[in-house]
Write an enzyme that holds these catalytic residues in place. Structure first.
Site, PDB file in Angstrom:
ATOM      1  N   TYR A  84       0.857  -1.191   0.000  1.00 22.49           N
ATOM      2  CA  TYR A  84       0.000   0.000   0.000  1.00 22.49           C
ATOM      3  C   TYR A  84       0.896   1.245   0.000  1.00 22.49           C
ATOM      4  O   TYR A  84       0.839   2.105   0.874  1.00 22.49           O
ATOM      5  CB  TYR A  84      -0.975   0.011   1.183  1.00 22.49           C
ATOM      6  CG  TYR A  84      -2.267   0.686   0.783  1.00 22.49           C
ATOM      7  CD1 TYR A  84      -3.129   0.077  -0.137  1.00 22.49           C
ATOM      8  CD2 TYR A  84      -2.606   1.949   1.243  1.00 22.49           C
ATOM      9  CE1 TYR A  84      -4.289   0.708  -0.555  1.00 22.49           C
ATOM     10  CE2 TYR A  84      -3.759   2.582   0.830  1.00 22.49           C
ATOM     11  CZ  TYR A  84      -4.595   1.958  -0.062  1.00 22.49           C
ATOM     12  OH  TYR A  84      -5.735   2.594  -0.478  1.00 22.49           O
ATOM     13  N   HIS A 126       7.202   5.560   1.149  1.00 26.72           N
ATOM     14  CA  HIS A 126       7.891   4.361   0.628  1.00 26.72           C
ATOM     15  C   HIS A 126       8.667   4.715  -0.657  1.00 26.72           C
ATOM     16  O   HIS A 126       9.783   4.230  -0.866  1.00 26.72           O
ATOM     17  CB  HIS A 126       6.878   3.275   0.239  1.00 26.72           C
ATOM     18  CG  HIS A 126       6.084   2.730   1.380  1.00 26.72           C
ATOM     19  ND1 HIS A 126       4.730   2.883   1.482  1.00 26.72           N
ATOM     20  CD2 HIS A 126       6.476   2.002   2.455  1.00 26.72           C
ATOM     21  CE1 HIS A 126       4.299   2.270   2.573  1.00 26.72           C
ATOM     22  NE2 HIS A 126       5.328   1.730   3.189  1.00 26.72           N
ATOM     23  N   GLN A 185      12.324   6.781   8.976  1.00 28.08           N
ATOM     24  CA  GLN A 185      12.466   7.286  10.352  1.00 28.08           C
ATOM     25  C   GLN A 185      11.127   7.294  11.092  1.00 28.08           C
ATOM     26  O   GLN A 185      11.080   7.328  12.313  1.00 28.08           O
ATOM     27  CB  GLN A 185      13.069   8.694  10.338  1.00 28.08           C
ATOM     28  CG  GLN A 185      13.478   9.165  11.733  1.00 28.08           C
ATOM     29  CD  GLN A 185      13.675  10.653  11.838  1.00 28.08           C
ATOM     30  OE1 GLN A 185      14.368  11.235  10.997  1.00 28.08           O
ATOM     31  NE2 GLN A 185      13.074  11.278  12.837  1.00 28.08           N
TER      32      GLN A 185
END
Ligand code: PAF
Length: 286
Positions: A32, A37, A148
């Site tokens: 997803y 990403h 992070q």
């Protein structure tokens, strides 16, 4: 871009690429995909010859009462996005491939998993450490990229790599945010339109605490109180934790030292959706 579904084929490809002298960058995900990403994939492309992205919603990192079955999935869309961002392979294993019948080994990283996320989700990091170990063994990367946003997870992975001697470098990519500061997360899709307009309280709280630190506040309990008060101003928020800790080992001294790197960690529910975020701040030298 090729889709690889078995561990054996993934390993063969990685060995072949390494024999050709190629450096492998790896981006593990649960799919997803969002801009966060994609920023990992782009960074991997910049720093390695071959990029492998894994897409696997790992059941062992969800407790029975959590959102495993409703976790958002859209492989066709992920495939397109990953390819456009520069991924050369997607590793897309089935549950049977990752956890075949008789699977009986879990990886436990001890101290750093005890607090915060680990306290609220006691089995979560065992699942993460186990699946990441398996993914590393399947993909055999030279360098792996993590966001992070899952700050405690990054500490767990670094410890895992150090303690189990994986010859892999870990690269942490800063959190990507929406225009109001909300950290990108696959779980943001759970928020209703109204909840979404209120979710910026998390980022605003982190900024408020950071400003207090930069003005000279070093007392941990006061920093925590600033975060708690800010979060309580939003009635939709239910607080799991809001805490300042040493960014390297998550220790919690009474007072931080000048020059110390501190992480501000928040986990809250907005309605029924659980969101986490964090911010790093260095205690000023005055
Ligand atoms: O951060 C995630 O998406 C997951 O925890 C990871 C590292 C892919 C393991 O399932």
């Amino acid at each position: 871009m090729e889709i690889i579904k078995t561990v054996r084929e993934m390993q063969e490809i990685s060995i072949e690429q390494k024999q050709k002298g190629k450096n492998i960058g790896f981006v593990p995900t649960m799919g997803y995909l969002h801009e966060g990403h994609l920023s990992l994939i782009r960074k991997a492309k910049e720093m390695s010859d071959i990029v492998i992205t894994s897409i696997y919603v790992n059941p062992t990192q969800f407790a029975p009462n959590e959102d495993f079955s409703r976790y958002p999935r859209d492989f066709e869309r992920d495939k397109e996005l990953a390819e456009k961002a520069g991924s050369d392979f997607i590793f897309y294993p089935s549950d049977n491939e990752m956890y075949p019948n008789g699977f009986d080994t879990m990886v436990l990283v001890d101290t750093v998993t005890k607090k915060f996320e680990g306290e609220k989700r006691p089995t979560h990091f065992n699942g993460v450490a186990t699946v990441v170990t398996k993914l590393f063994n399947a993909v055999m990367p030279n360098i792996a990229f993590f966001g992070q946003k899952d700050y405690q997870q990054t500490l767990v992975i670094k410890k895992l790599v150090e303690d189990l001697l994986f010859p892999i470098s870990i690269y942490i990519v800063p959190t990507l945010r929406q225009s109001d500061g909300l950290a990108m997360s696959s779980r943001n899709v759970y928020l209703s339109t109204y909840e979404r307009t209120r979710a910026d309280i998390i980022y605003r709280t982190l900024i408020t605490a950071k400003e207090a630190i930069l003005k000279g506040e070093k007392r941990r309990k006061i920093i925590n109180a600033i975060m708690l008060n800010s979060l309580r101003s939003e009635p939709l928020v239910k607080i799991d934790y809001a805490s300042a800790a040493d960014a390297n080992d998550l220790s919690e001294p009474e007072e931080f030292n000048s020059g110390q790197l501190v992480v501000l960690l928040i986990a809250v529910y907005i309605g029924k959706t659980r969101l986490i975020d964090n911010m790093l701040v260095t205690i000023p030298q005055f």
